[in-house]
Design a protein around this motif. Sequence first.
Motif, mmCIF file in Angstrom:
data_model
loop_
_atom_site.group_PDB
_atom_site.id
_atom_site.type_symbol
_atom_site.label_atom_id
_atom_site.label_comp_id
_atom_site.label_asym_id
_atom_site.label_seq_id
_atom_site.Cartn_x
_atom_site.Cartn_y
_atom_site.Cartn_z
ATOM 1 N N GLN A 74 11.573 14.929 -4.449
ATOM 2 C CA GLN A 74 11.261 13.656 -3.811
ATOM 3 C C GLN A 74 11.171 12.534 -4.833
ATOM 4 N N LYS A 101 9.430 -3.904 7.024
ATOM 5 C CA LYS A 101 8.690 -5.121 7.392
ATOM 6 C C LYS A 101 8.105 -5.800 6.154
ATOM 7 N N PHE A 115 14.722 7.636 3.461
ATOM 8 C CA PHE A 115 13.710 7.606 4.528
ATOM 9 C C PHE A 115 13.980 6.481 5.513
ATOM 10 N N SER A 123 0.862 -1.185 0.000
ATOM 11 C CA SER A 123 0.000 0.000 0.000
ATOM 12 C C SER A 123 0.895 1.230 0.000
ATOM 13 N N ARG A 124 0.302 2.362 -0.317
ATOM 14 C CA ARG A 124 1.065 3.599 -0.359
ATOM 15 C C ARG A 124 1.670 3.886 1.012
ATOM 16 N N LYS A 125 0.938 3.566 2.052
ATOM 17 C CA LYS A 125 1.427 3.839 3.404
ATOM 18 C C LYS A 125 2.617 2.984 3.776
ATOM 19 N N THR A 126 2.541 1.726 3.413
ATOM 20 C CA THR A 126 3.632 0.807 3.732
ATOM 21 C C THR A 126 4.946 1.297 3.129
ATOM 22 N N ILE A 175 6.262 4.129 3.094
ATOM 23 C CA ILE A 175 7.036 5.105 3.863
ATOM 24 C C ILE A 175 8.147 4.389 4.604
ATOM 25 N N ASN A 176 7.825 3.255 5.171
ATOM 26 C CA ASN A 176 8.862 2.449 5.793
ATOM 27 C C ASN A 176 8.603 0.984 5.455
ATOM 28 N N LEU A 220 14.756 6.575 9.462
ATOM 29 C CA LEU A 220 13.853 5.991 10.458
ATOM 30 C C LEU A 220 14.500 4.836 11.213
#
Lengths: 536, 92
Positions: A445, A262, A281, A253-256, A258-259, A285
Amino acid sequence: MGATSNASSANATSRGIHGGFLHSCELYAHRPAIELPDTMLTYDELRNRAMSLAASLQRATPSGGPPLTAVFAYRSPTAYVGVLAALLAGHGYVPLNRSFPPDRTRTMLLSSGCRSLIVDAQSEPQLEHILDLLEEPLLIILPERTDASILQSRWPNHTILGAGDLGPVAAWQEKPVSPDSIAYLLFTSGSTGLPKGVMVTHRNVTHFVDFMAERYGITEQDRFSQTFDMTFDLSAFDMFIAWERGACVCCPSRKTLINPAKFIQSSKLTVWFSVPSVGIFMKRLGALKTGQFPTLRWSLFCGEPLPAEIAKSWSLAAPNSIVENLYGPTELTIACCLYRWQQGKSQEECLGGVVPIGDPFPGMDVLIVDEELREVASGRDGELLMAGPQVALGYWRDPEKTAAAFVVPPGKNQTYYRTGDRVCRPNESGPMCYLGRVDHQIKVQGHRVELGEVESLLRQEAGVEVAVAVGWPVTASGAEGIEAFLMGNKLEPQTIREKLKSKLPSYAVPRRIHLLSEFPLNPNGKIDRRRLNNLL
Amino acid sequence: MPALSAEQVRSLVLERVQSSLAAKGLRAEDIPDNYDLLTEGVIDSMGILQVITEVEARLGITVDFEDLDPENLTVIGPFCRHIAKKCVNVEK
């Protein structure tokens, strides 16, 4: 050996870029072809869905348009089914992205001239906006909607099909693919404020896929990341190289994204491909720890300059993988140069802390030129021009821009694409290094932004004659964002920003607009961008 | 270098994104624990990094996010509790 690989390459060309997928369907029908956060499709399932959709495209696409189908879907099964369906129907695909402003999407749809559009459930709410004022009748397919009759009555002018209306797989008719027909039409930032469509052919992509699949020794056991949105051509690497050899594409997903640490582990990825920003990024992190990603065989980066620091950290985090830096504008089909990172040796070859872009793919020719398009002396810097089988056809319905960018330099007899990138080869036998943009196109970016486009919209919205956009703060790979300068004191920066938000992707909208009583000028009377930067 | 409670981290973060919230007609006190700054469009991925940098500068520590579920990285409650927890660990 040479003859064999030529023969297979010619054969692949006539099968189109989806030929490899169909071949893998025969060999690996029940292996996973695509994994999404909530779903998995095997080769067999993906093929059946795509063929049924392709059959409907062949049956119901209104005549008179170009052989193109738009895919308005984002990280969903429909996105992948849609791309394959377009290709199986004998069309090129035009990726659209609901995270872009709907106005921009409508402009792309209109200028592509597509008569067919495939839409996923989550993009559907934007249809209202995108179909507004659209006069040509379209075929709109919503494969995630069982019944499309409500929408059909809303837009009687268009033909709207839901899952229940799709044709049987058997109705699909195989179409011969001309190697020089468009495989995908990809819109990139244009300097006049209008996105321009790059026409990439089956021949272009096949050359790329054949070389890369072989280089990386891809097999059906491999598992690819899909970090790129489909509106970024690097996404084609993941799909078509994986499917060529029966491997699986893993789409987070787009959110995953970011980091994704996992995700890399739990998906047991073997091939990683992203912009360096993702690595930056992750390092920030604390997610790039030594030995974190033992399953990776290949770690590939492209799309913006790769900081040496990230190459180093990544190769420690993924100790069983080889790190390669890829380079290539959309017009040269995904990537056309590469450099292999070697701990120790590579540090010395980096320029300004940035990993070299290396050497061209076999069959691609490099020319480093001055402003008159004449080759510069060995070791000097200049604009990178490239020729060969990956040079795209040009810009969609724009012979003028095509002629300006696709040129035959003096003394040459083939077409070179002007990348607008400044490069040099510090040592004759060493790799090429990237120095920056010749013009004002920058990476924000990881996304390509024509500052000229931002400036032209700024002028338009503010009603002024001069506007300057700069990338700021400057990073190793481009810039974090955009800042803008306008002359005048009666302007309302916030209102102008709001207007730009509806026309530009969020990363290209200036974060701040500064009002100046006058612009600083350089000795040539041009606006001095460097001094503007000093104001920030 | 004072340790901050999750509530204090929350105030810091929400202060940082105040104007984006205001544009949506929201006040800091309206924001529920499960509010996702990214999916709600309050912040982009670069923005989250800026917030992290600012909070870290304020606390004088570097926060490791490895053990925070990536899905929770941009969700206000878990994000702030993670930072607060990390600064308690540093204090100890």
